[in-house]
Design a protein around this motif. Structure first.
Motif, PDB file in Angstrom:
ATOM      1  N   TYR A  23       0.831  -1.200   0.000  1.00  0.00           N
ATOM      2  CA  TYR A  23       0.000   0.000   0.000  1.00  0.00           C
ATOM      3  C   TYR A  23       0.870   1.256   0.000  1.00  0.00           C
ATOM      4  O   TYR A  23       0.592   2.211  -0.726  1.00  0.00           O
ATOM      5  N   GLY A  24       1.925   1.254   0.786  1.00  0.00           N
ATOM      6  CA  GLY A  24       2.838   2.403   0.825  1.00  0.00           C
ATOM      7  C   GLY A  24       3.507   2.646  -0.512  1.00  0.00           C
ATOM      8  O   GLY A  24       3.653   3.785  -0.959  1.00  0.00           O
ATOM      9  N   GLN A  25       3.919   1.572  -1.189  1.00  0.00           N
ATOM     10  CA  GLN A  25       4.556   1.717  -2.492  1.00  0.00           C
ATOM     11  C   GLN A  25       3.577   2.272  -3.513  1.00  0.00           C
ATOM     12  O   GLN A  25       3.921   3.152  -4.318  1.00  0.00           O
ATOM     13  N   ALA A  27       0.869   4.088  -2.913  1.00  0.00           N
ATOM     14  CA  ALA A  27       0.560   5.476  -2.558  1.00  0.00           C
ATOM     15  C   ALA A  27       1.697   6.406  -2.982  1.00  0.00           C
ATOM     16  O   ALA A  27       1.451   7.502  -3.500  1.00  0.00           O
ATOM     17  N   THR A  28       2.937   5.959  -2.795  1.00  0.00           N
ATOM     18  CA  THR A  28       4.087   6.771  -3.206  1.00  0.00           C
ATOM     19  C   THR A  28       4.098   6.965  -4.711  1.00  0.00           C
ATOM     20  O   THR A  28       4.319   8.076  -5.210  1.00  0.00           O
ATOM     21  N   LYS A  29       3.857   5.904  -5.453  1.00  0.00           N
ATOM     22  CA  LYS A  29       3.833   5.989  -6.918  1.00  0.00           C
ATOM     23  C   LYS A  29       2.708   6.913  -7.383  1.00  0.00           C
ATOM     24  O   LYS A  29       2.894   7.716  -8.307  1.00  0.00           O
ATOM     25  N   ARG A  31       1.429   9.464  -5.734  1.00  0.00           N
ATOM     26  CA  ARG A  31       1.836  10.848  -5.455  1.00  0.00           C
ATOM     27  C   ARG A  31       2.808  11.348  -6.515  1.00  0.00           C
ATOM     28  O   ARG A  31       2.707  12.482  -6.983  1.00  0.00           O
ATOM     29  N   TYR A  32       3.749  10.494  -6.906  1.00  0.00           N
ATOM     30  CA  TYR A  32       4.722  10.853  -7.937  1.00  0.00           C
ATOM     31  C   TYR A  32       4.012  11.134  -9.264  1.00  0.00           C
ATOM     32  O   TYR A  32       4.307  12.126  -9.935  1.00  0.00           O
ATOM     33  N   GLU A  34       0.899  12.041  -9.663  1.00  0.00           N
ATOM     34  CA  GLU A  34       0.123  13.278  -9.518  1.00  0.00           C
ATOM     35  C   GLU A  34       1.007  14.503  -9.710  1.00  0.00           C
ATOM     36  O   GLU A  34       0.597  15.477 -10.344  1.00  0.00           O
ATOM     37  N   GLN A  35       2.220  14.461  -9.178  1.00  0.00           N
ATOM     38  CA  GLN A  35       3.148  15.583  -9.353  1.00  0.00           C
ATOM     39  C   GLN A  35       3.506  15.756 -10.827  1.00  0.00           C
ATOM     40  O   GLN A  35       3.542  16.882 -11.332  1.00  0.00           O
TER      41      GLN A  35
END
Length: 65
Positions: A23-25, A27-29, A31-32, A34-35
């Motif tokens: 889940y953390g991976q 979510a991080t991807k 966010r990346y 989205e940026q």
């Protein structure tokens, strides 16, 4: 109530930790991505303004001719 062995609890904890890592991976991807999308949208907006300004400039040049 059934008794659970220690193997069951170890497996349950392992699955929970694994789920948290995945889940953390994800979510991080996200966010990346989205940026990157925000940067892309900024470029598109700036290009639209530049094209509009360029049309205006060409219109003025054509009027001066």
């Amino acid at each position: 109530m059934p008794e659970f062995s220690s193997e069951f609890w170890i497996m349950l904890i392992t699955y929970g930790v694994s789920f948290g890592v995945v889940y953390g991976q994800i979510a991080t991807k996200l966010r990346y991505l989205e940026q990157k999308m925000d940067k892309h949208n900024g470029v598109i907006e700036r290009m639209a303004v530049a094209e509009r300004d360029l049309k205006s400039a060409w219109r003025v040049i054509d009027e001066l001719k």
